[in-house]
Design an enzyme around this catalytic site. Structure first.
Site, PDB file in Angstrom:
ATOM      1  N   SER A 157       0.834  -1.195   0.000  1.00 46.99           N
ATOM      2  CA  SER A 157       0.000   0.000   0.000  1.00 46.99           C
ATOM      3  C   SER A 157       0.880   1.261   0.000  1.00 46.99           C
ATOM      4  CB  SER A 157      -0.930  -0.057   1.226  1.00 46.99           C
ATOM      5  OG  SER A 157      -1.902   0.924   1.164  1.00 46.99           O
ATOM      6  N   ARG A 227     -12.022   6.167   9.999  1.00 49.62           N
ATOM      7  CA  ARG A 227     -11.579   4.780  10.062  1.00 49.62           C
ATOM      8  C   ARG A 227     -12.627   3.818   9.486  1.00 49.62           C
ATOM      9  NH1 ARG A 227      -7.049   2.012   9.689  1.00 49.62           N
ATOM     10  NH2 ARG A 227      -6.917   0.233  11.077  1.00 49.62           N
ATOM     11  N   ASP A 322      -8.780  -6.094  -4.986  1.00 51.60           N
ATOM     12  CA  ASP A 322      -8.360  -4.822  -4.396  1.00 51.60           C
ATOM     13  C   ASP A 322      -8.797  -3.688  -5.319  1.00 51.60           C
ATOM     14  OD1 ASP A 322      -7.111  -2.648  -3.299  1.00 51.60           O
ATOM     15  OD2 ASP A 322      -5.099  -3.514  -3.290  1.00 51.60           O
ATOM     16  N   HIS A 355      -8.208  -4.839  -0.487  1.00 52.33           N
ATOM     17  CA  HIS A 355      -6.887  -4.261  -0.261  1.00 52.33           C
ATOM     18  C   HIS A 355      -6.159  -4.929   0.912  1.00 52.33           C
ATOM     19  CE1 HIS A 355      -3.765  -1.310  -0.492  1.00 52.33           C
ATOM     20  NE2 HIS A 355      -4.031  -0.790   0.682  1.00 52.33           N
ATOM     21  N   ASP A 356      -6.926  -5.353   1.913  1.00 50.95           N
ATOM     22  CA  ASP A 356      -6.333  -5.996   3.093  1.00 50.95           C
ATOM     23  C   ASP A 356      -5.606  -7.292   2.776  1.00 50.95           C
ATOM     24  OD1 ASP A 356      -6.815  -4.175   5.023  1.00 50.95           O
ATOM     25  OD2 ASP A 356      -8.582  -5.163   5.882  1.00 50.95           O
TER      26      ASP A 356
END
Lengths: 380, 204
Positions: A157, A227, A322, A355-356
């Site tokens: 990232s 968040r 992602d 994305h994680d």
């Protein structure tokens, strides 16, 4: 910490800090007169100092990449899956360094640190740092550690962006560059998400123009929303459906605004566990560094030109689901590299995690990463 | 020692013989990277392998080959014009959605193309169709018609017609039997006796 430290963990580690008293000239024109960088190291630096690996971290993480800081820690460092004896980044072979980015809130100097000039936290007086500035500060840390050339610089990232910048700014100081779930610049959509997150923070009445420390408060409402938004974008539609679906917490609808769906509960939990641990000004700064990153902008907006002096061998990895840093973005990096006939391998990993995924133990990802690291190790 | 000894697939060994030392090569559907690994070591060749299978990608990386995850059916648009001396496509042409478009792409990004494919004009295939009235199943083409990845089979004549139509000049051709030997018979009747055929070609 688990009752017994697993044999493939680096175990207990103590974070370290180095104070730099040489001013750091930033891209913005601002100067940081002196600063601290917090870092951790795992494994042993060999005699030739040729086995060092730098790990660059993402938006909200830090220098605690692997192992446990205290026996009471419930969770290990954020990339425990990948670093340790026998793991892809094998600490029996490599000396691994994780450093907290300047402007962070985990030990490196940042907005929440005390400004020596005023005796109060910097707050909004802390200058915005960019990816290029981070890389410059990391190069200084390399000097302190006696590392002339990294065997590899690795990051996911925002961390992957630092890796790319390293290869451009210090081509002789790294032999391998591994960028995972990264991009050479953000899309408008991505900047848009960051702006919503920032607006949530700066419009919180507890923000006090960034001087919330002086009021003994923090913009926790804004930080929570930022968040929550972030977490939605780090997952994929599929992974959310898989994990939560439309499951209800109490098996019935209450016709109210309290938590009903599991996804709401999850997002609130993520938000709660972020507040109190992460500084709102650091969040603003990190998202700006993301938005500004565009190494090609110094080279007629031509990424191929931007990496034309790079010398490192590259591994680029992306994940199919992602959508925040999509495979098509990674392919732009790959193209620029092979346009310059640089050694590059690219893997697009099938994953539903969004994305994680770069944090997850996905078999093909582990295998490809491990295979590449074996290549890095074989050259030592 | 000939480099051929080190390649398990004889068609790859034949291709390796055609490549000039120090060339820049793009290998489409590079599999485990054996050809490029061999060329890097023996002929100082540089370049990239393109592959879509994750298992093969790890194997390429292990053998020190640059491998890029690409779906060949999407073309080679990430590669610039004339970027390579050779573009290789071995035993993959028949599995492409549009072989003609890929051949066109090959000679856009490379000076010369090298292609190998199973020859559907081989007598065994002809016999099976003629006498059994069924789609041929051979050692080179072991799958049934319904589950085969080989959707665009052609014969030597078919391929050469296409090359002519597309303005390609065939520089070299070699038809071989299943153990990749050539013989007088194969030279005289390639379309009948050749199981696998190799071509090197460029634009006229």
């Amino acid at each position: 910490m688990p009752d017994k430290i697993p044999s493939d963990s680096v175990g207990l580690v103590t974070p370290q800090t180095h104070h730099f008293d040489q001013p750091l000239n930033l891209v913005s024109g601002a100067v940081i007169q002196e600063y601290d960088l917090a870092y951790e190291t795992y494994g042993k630096l060999n005699h030739a100092k040729s086995n060092a690996i730098l790990i660059c971290h993402a938006l909200s993480s830090n220098h605690h990449v692997a192992g446990y800081n205290t026996p009471d820690d419930k969770k290990p460092g954020w990339w425990e899956n990948f670093i340790g004896p026998g793991k892809p980044i094998d600490t029996n072979k490599f000396y691994v360094v994780g450093s907290n980015n300047l402007g962070g809130c985990f030990g490196s100097t940042g907005p929440s640190s005390i400004n020596p000039a005023s005796g109060k936290p910097f707050g909004p007086d802390f200058p915005i740092v960019t990816v290029k500035d981070w890389v410059q500060s990391q190069a200084r840390l390399s000097d302190v550690l006696g590392i002339k050339q990294w065997a590899a610089v690795i990051g996911g990232s925002l961390g992957g962006m630092q890796v790319l910048q390293w290869s451009i700014d210090y081509p002789d100081r790294l032999r391998h560059a591994i960028t995972i779930a990264a991009a050479a610049k953000l899309t408008a959509q991505n900047i848009g998400f960051n702006e919503v997150a920032r607006q949530a923070i700066v419009t919180d009445t507890d923000f006090h123009k960034g001087r919330f420390y002086d009021h003994n408060t923090e913009p926790s409402r804004g930080l929570r929303i930022a968040r929550m938004l972030g977490h939605i974008t780090y997952l994929s539609d599929d992974s959310m459906r898989e994990k939560f679906g439309r499951q209800l917490r109490d098996e019935r609808i209450d016709f109210g605004y309290e938590v009903e769906f599991e996804i709401e509960s999850y997002l609130r939990y993520q938000a709660d566990s972020f507040v109190g641990k992460f500084d709102a000004n650091t969040y603003l700064l990190m998202t700006k560094a993301l938005d500004y990153f565009d190494p090609a902008s110094d080279y007629d907006n031509d990424l191929t030109k931007a990496v034309s002096h790079a010398k490192a061998d590259f591994l680029v990895v992306s994940f199919t689901s992602d959508w925040r840093f999509a495979p098509s973005r990674a392919r732009e990096i790959v193209k620029a590299l092979h346009d310059n006939d640089l050694n590059v391998s690219y893997a697009e990993i099938k994953a539903t995690h969004g994305h994680d995924a770069f944090l997850m133990k996905i078999p093909h990802y582990m295998e490809i990463f491990g295979a590449y690291m074996e290549r890095v190790a074989s050259e030592l | 020692m000939s480099i051929n000894n080190q390649l398990n697939r004889p068609d790859l060994a034949l291709i390796a013989d055609w490549i000039k030392p120090g060339s820049h090569v793009l290998d489409l559907g590079c599999g485990d990277g054996a050809l490029l690994a061999n060329l890097q070591k023996q002929k100082n060749v540089t370049g990239y392998g393109l592959e879509i299978n994750d298992d093969y990608i790890a194997k390429c990386i292990r053998s020190g080959v640059n491998v890029i995850h690409v779906n060949l059916n999407e073309g080679l648009s990430d590669f610039d014009k004339n970027a390579f001396d050779y573009v290789i496509l071995s035993m993959t042409l028949q599995a492409m959605r549009r072989p003609d478009l890929l051949l066109e792409e090959m000679l856009r990004v490379g000076t010369e193309g090298i292609v190998t494919f199973p020859n559907f004009g081989h007598w065994n295939a002809r016999m099976q169709l003629t006498f059994k009235g069924r789609m041929p199943v051979t050692r080179c083409l072991p799958e049934q018609w319904y589950d085969t990845p080989n959707i665009h089979l052609c014969t030597i004549r078919d391929f050469e017609d296409l090359c002519k139509k597309m303005g390609f000049k065939i520089l070299q051709r070699q038809a071989v039997d299943q153990v990749h030997r050539t013989s007088l018979g194969l030279r005289l009747f390639p379309n009948l006796l050749g199981k696998i055929v190799l071509y090197r070609f460029r634009r006229v």
